[in-house]
Write a protein that holds these residues in place. Structure first.
Motif, PDB file in Angstrom:
ATOM      1  N   GLN A  63      13.988  -8.956  -3.306  1.00 48.70           N
ATOM      2  CA  GLN A  63      13.474  -7.851  -2.616  1.00 48.70           C
ATOM      3  C   GLN A  63      12.675  -8.246  -1.643  1.00 48.70           C
ATOM      4  N   SER A  64      12.533  -7.578  -0.640  1.00 45.15           N
ATOM      5  CA  SER A  64      11.768  -7.767   0.691  1.00 45.15           C
ATOM      6  C   SER A  64      10.487  -7.142   0.557  1.00 45.15           C
TER       7      SER A  64
ATOM      8  N   GLY B 161       3.252   2.843   8.327  1.00 41.40           N
ATOM      9  CA  GLY B 161       3.731   4.240   7.649  1.00 41.40           C
ATOM     10  C   GLY B 161       5.207   4.418   7.667  1.00 41.40           C
ATOM     11  N   ALA B 162       5.731   3.950   8.550  1.00 37.93           N
ATOM     12  CA  ALA B 162       7.235   4.305   8.638  1.00 37.93           C
ATOM     13  C   ALA B 162       7.996   3.035   8.115  1.00 37.93           C
ATOM     14  N   ARG B 163       7.200   2.111   7.461  1.00 37.31           N
ATOM     15  CA  ARG B 163       8.309   1.021   7.181  1.00 37.31           C
ATOM     16  C   ARG B 163       8.712   1.164   5.739  1.00 37.31           C
ATOM     17  N   LYS B 164       9.936   0.685   5.519  1.00 39.55           N
ATOM     18  CA  LYS B 164      10.683   1.272   4.231  1.00 39.55           C
ATOM     19  C   LYS B 164      10.256   0.100   3.140  1.00 39.55           C
ATOM     20  N   GLY B 165      10.713   0.535   1.860  1.00 39.31           N
ATOM     21  CA  GLY B 165      10.695  -0.579   1.119  1.00 39.31           C
ATOM     22  C   GLY B 165       9.226  -0.763   0.781  1.00 39.31           C
ATOM     23  N   THR B 166       8.973  -1.997  -0.001  1.00 36.01           N
ATOM     24  CA  THR B 166       7.736  -2.321  -0.587  1.00 36.01           C
ATOM     25  C   THR B 166       6.707  -2.839   0.686  1.00 36.01           C
ATOM     26  N   VAL B 167       5.582  -2.073   0.688  1.00 36.22           N
ATOM     27  CA  VAL B 167       4.606  -2.413   1.664  1.00 36.22           C
ATOM     28  C   VAL B 167       3.209  -2.457   0.894  1.00 36.22           C
ATOM     29  N   ILE B 168       2.488  -3.776   0.889  1.00 35.20           N
ATOM     30  CA  ILE B 168       1.217  -3.822   0.250  1.00 35.20           C
ATOM     31  C   ILE B 168       0.048  -3.972   1.188  1.00 35.20           C
TER      32      ILE B 168
ATOM     33  N   LYS C 118       1.963   1.094  -0.462  1.00 33.47           N
ATOM     34  CA  LYS C 118       2.647   2.226   0.241  1.00 33.47           C
ATOM     35  C   LYS C 118       3.245   2.982  -0.743  1.00 33.47           C
ATOM     36  N   LYS C 119       2.897   4.576  -0.690  1.00 35.31           N
ATOM     37  CA  LYS C 119       3.598   5.572  -1.143  1.00 35.31           C
ATOM     38  C   LYS C 119       5.265   5.320  -1.184  1.00 35.31           C
ATOM     39  N   GLN C 120       5.724   5.524  -2.216  1.00 32.41           N
ATOM     40  CA  GLN C 120       7.205   5.394  -2.548  1.00 32.41           C
ATOM     41  C   GLN C 120       7.837   3.860  -2.509  1.00 32.41           C
ATOM     42  N   SER C 121       7.193   2.929  -2.529  1.00 28.09           N
ATOM     43  CA  SER C 121       7.372   1.488  -3.002  1.00 28.09           C
ATOM     44  C   SER C 121       7.481   1.527  -4.495  1.00 28.09           C
ATOM     45  N   PRO C 122       8.389   0.599  -4.540  1.00 29.23           N
ATOM     46  CA  PRO C 122       9.118   0.586  -6.136  1.00 29.23           C
ATOM     47  C   PRO C 122       8.301  -0.165  -6.872  1.00 29.23           C
ATOM     48  N   LEU C 123       7.157  -0.820  -6.506  1.00 28.21           N
ATOM     49  CA  LEU C 123       6.242  -1.694  -7.420  1.00 28.21           C
ATOM     50  C   LEU C 123       5.431  -0.624  -8.193  1.00 28.21           C
ATOM     51  N   LYS C 124       5.062  -1.103  -9.390  1.00 28.74           N
ATOM     52  CA  LYS C 124       3.986  -0.252 -10.419  1.00 28.74           C
ATOM     53  C   LYS C 124       3.030  -1.156 -10.783  1.00 28.74           C
ATOM     54  N   VAL C 125       1.554  -0.616 -10.593  1.00 30.02           N
ATOM     55  CA  VAL C 125       0.408  -1.275 -11.067  1.00 30.02           C
ATOM     56  C   VAL C 125       0.521  -1.513 -12.654  1.00 30.02           C
ATOM     57  N   LEU C 126       0.225  -2.835 -12.990  1.00 33.83           N
ATOM     58  CA  LEU C 126       0.220  -2.995 -14.420  1.00 33.83           C
ATOM     59  C   LEU C 126      -1.213  -3.370 -14.708  1.00 33.83           C
ATOM     60  N   SER C 127      -2.151  -3.894 -13.799  1.00 34.57           N
ATOM     61  CA  SER C 127      -3.461  -4.227 -13.971  1.00 34.57           C
ATOM     62  C   SER C 127      -4.188  -4.493 -12.830  1.00 34.57           C
ATOM     63  N   HIS C 128      -5.491  -3.989 -12.647  1.00 35.81           N
ATOM     64  CA  HIS C 128      -6.573  -4.222 -11.703  1.00 35.81           C
ATOM     65  C   HIS C 128      -7.794  -4.752 -12.120  1.00 35.81           C
ATOM     66  N   GLN C 129      -8.091  -5.738 -11.359  1.00 37.77           N
ATOM     67  CA  GLN C 129      -9.268  -6.433 -12.077  1.00 37.77           C
ATOM     68  C   GLN C 129     -10.438  -7.000 -10.875  1.00 37.77           C
ATOM     69  N   VAL C 130     -11.759  -6.699 -10.961  1.00 35.88           N
ATOM     70  CA  VAL C 130     -12.597  -7.546 -10.065  1.00 35.88           C
ATOM     71  C   VAL C 130     -13.073  -8.410 -10.669  1.00 35.88           C
ATOM     72  N   LEU C 131     -13.157  -9.799 -10.441  1.00 39.31           N
ATOM     73  CA  LEU C 131     -13.368 -10.865 -11.008  1.00 39.31           C
ATOM     74  C   LEU C 131     -14.891 -10.892 -10.879  1.00 39.31           C
TER      75      LEU C 131
ATOM     76  N   GLN D 120      -2.873   8.887   3.060  1.00 36.28           N
ATOM     77  CA  GLN D 120      -1.699   9.456   3.450  1.00 36.28           C
ATOM     78  C   GLN D 120      -0.704   8.763   3.168  1.00 36.28           C
ATOM     79  N   HIS D 121      -0.745   7.540   3.431  1.00 35.57           N
ATOM     80  CA  HIS D 121       0.626   6.634   3.182  1.00 35.57           C
ATOM     81  C   HIS D 121       0.306   5.675   2.039  1.00 35.57           C
ATOM     82  N   PHE D 122      -0.890   5.419   1.517  1.00 32.55           N
ATOM     83  CA  PHE D 122      -0.983   4.369   0.632  1.00 32.55           C
ATOM     84  C   PHE D 122      -1.776   4.801  -0.625  1.00 32.55           C
ATOM     85  N   THR D 123      -1.675   4.362  -1.804  1.00 29.12           N
ATOM     86  CA  THR D 123      -2.330   4.349  -3.035  1.00 29.12           C
ATOM     87  C   THR D 123      -3.092   3.340  -3.313  1.00 29.12           C
ATOM     88  N   ARG D 124      -4.424   3.439  -3.786  1.00 29.78           N
ATOM     89  CA  ARG D 124      -5.316   2.336  -4.358  1.00 29.78           C
ATOM     90  C   ARG D 124      -4.652   1.739  -5.707  1.00 29.78           C
TER      91      ARG D 124
END
Length: 264
Positions: free
Chosen positions: A150-151, A178-185, A233-246, A204-208
């Motif tokens: 995966q790219s 914004g116009a890039r396809k696939g996974t963008v972080i 980026k919205k429509q990216s296939p990844l899913k958030v599992l965890s978020h942590q501020v150290l 508009q294009h991204f989710t925290r």
């Protein structure tokens, strides 16, 4: 939401252990960090450059991709060390530097570290409001290929302190990514809080990675504001599992943010 992310991360690790015990393949994950390193100077130690301390923070988390801000490259302040190359060496990762400004006999800007070979890298200068003083800022973008083929495009930035500049800069980031396809972080120090109008433009294009009850990231002692973010980026296939501020990390004036994603 913060509690949810922490619980989901714990539950996920239990599931991995259980699957391993019965011989099933564990789910694949991608671990991302963002960290403003304050040119390697711990605030409690004026004038001291401690890149080993920054590297230890990174190595303790074993991230796959790291967005870094406020790095000195061959400056007098930074003891004429290329902090990007030094941190790459201390962490065993590939690196890419994107200059913001010339500073103190060297350069100053943002950088990316990657466990994966960097396929290609790009630097995009970010705009500023004409007639209003500004420090030049940039967007660094690398492309990597995960083990499953995966790219992923991974971007790092550090936005201006003034809202007039930030509004132009987030619009420019949306135009680039914004116009890039696939996974963008997208990750970095955005110098804005979640209720700032510039955040609505980015979203508009991204989710925290965290949207409710999120821990603050600055200052390092008794933090009060969340200004460091990791976006998918919205429509990216990844899913958030965890978020942590150290917490209780004093190598910089910011706290690192670490996010784990599930790779489908």
């Amino acid at each position: 939401m913060k509690q949810y992310f922490q619980f989901s991360g714990t539950l996920f690790m239990i599931c991995i252990s259980a699957m391993t015990a019965i011989g099933q393949a564990a789910p694949k994950t991608l671990k991302v960090m963002t960290y403003n390193i304050h040119h390697g100077n711990p605030p409690a130690k004026p004038g001291v450059i401690d890149l080993q301390g920054i590297a230890e923070v990174i190595n303790n988390q074993t991230p796959d991709l790291v967005a870094l801000q406020e790095l000195d490259v061959l400056t007098k302040r930074g003891e004429q060390v290329d902090q990007v190359k030094k941190l790459a060496s201390l962490t065993g990762m590939h690196s890419y530097f994107s200059k913001g400004i010339d500073f103190d006999g060297g350069e100053y800007g943002v950088a990316i570290l990657s466990r994966f070979k960097i396929n290609h890298a790009e630097r995009f200068p970010l705009p500023a409001q004409e007639g209003l003083a500004a420090e030049a800022r940039s967007l660094a973008v690398i492309n990597v290929t995960l083990a499953n083929g995966q790219s992923v495009d991974f971007a790092c930035t550090h936005l201006d302190l003034k809202n007039e500049h930030r509004m132009l800069q987030v619009a420019a980031i949306n135009k680039v990514l914004g116009a890039r396809k696939g996974t963008v972080i997208l990750a970095g120090d955005f110098n804005l809080t979640a209720d700032n109008p510039a955040m609505a433009v980015l979203e508009q294009h991204f989710t925290r990675s965290c949207t409710e009850n999120c821990a603050p990231t600055i200052p390092e002692v008794n933090p009060t504001k969340e200004i460091d973010f990791i976006f998918l980026k919205k429509q990216s296939p990844l899913k958030v599992l965890s978020h942590q501020v150290l917490e209780n990390i004093y190598a910089s004036d910011h706290l690192p943010v670490v996010v784990s994603y599930l790779i489908p």
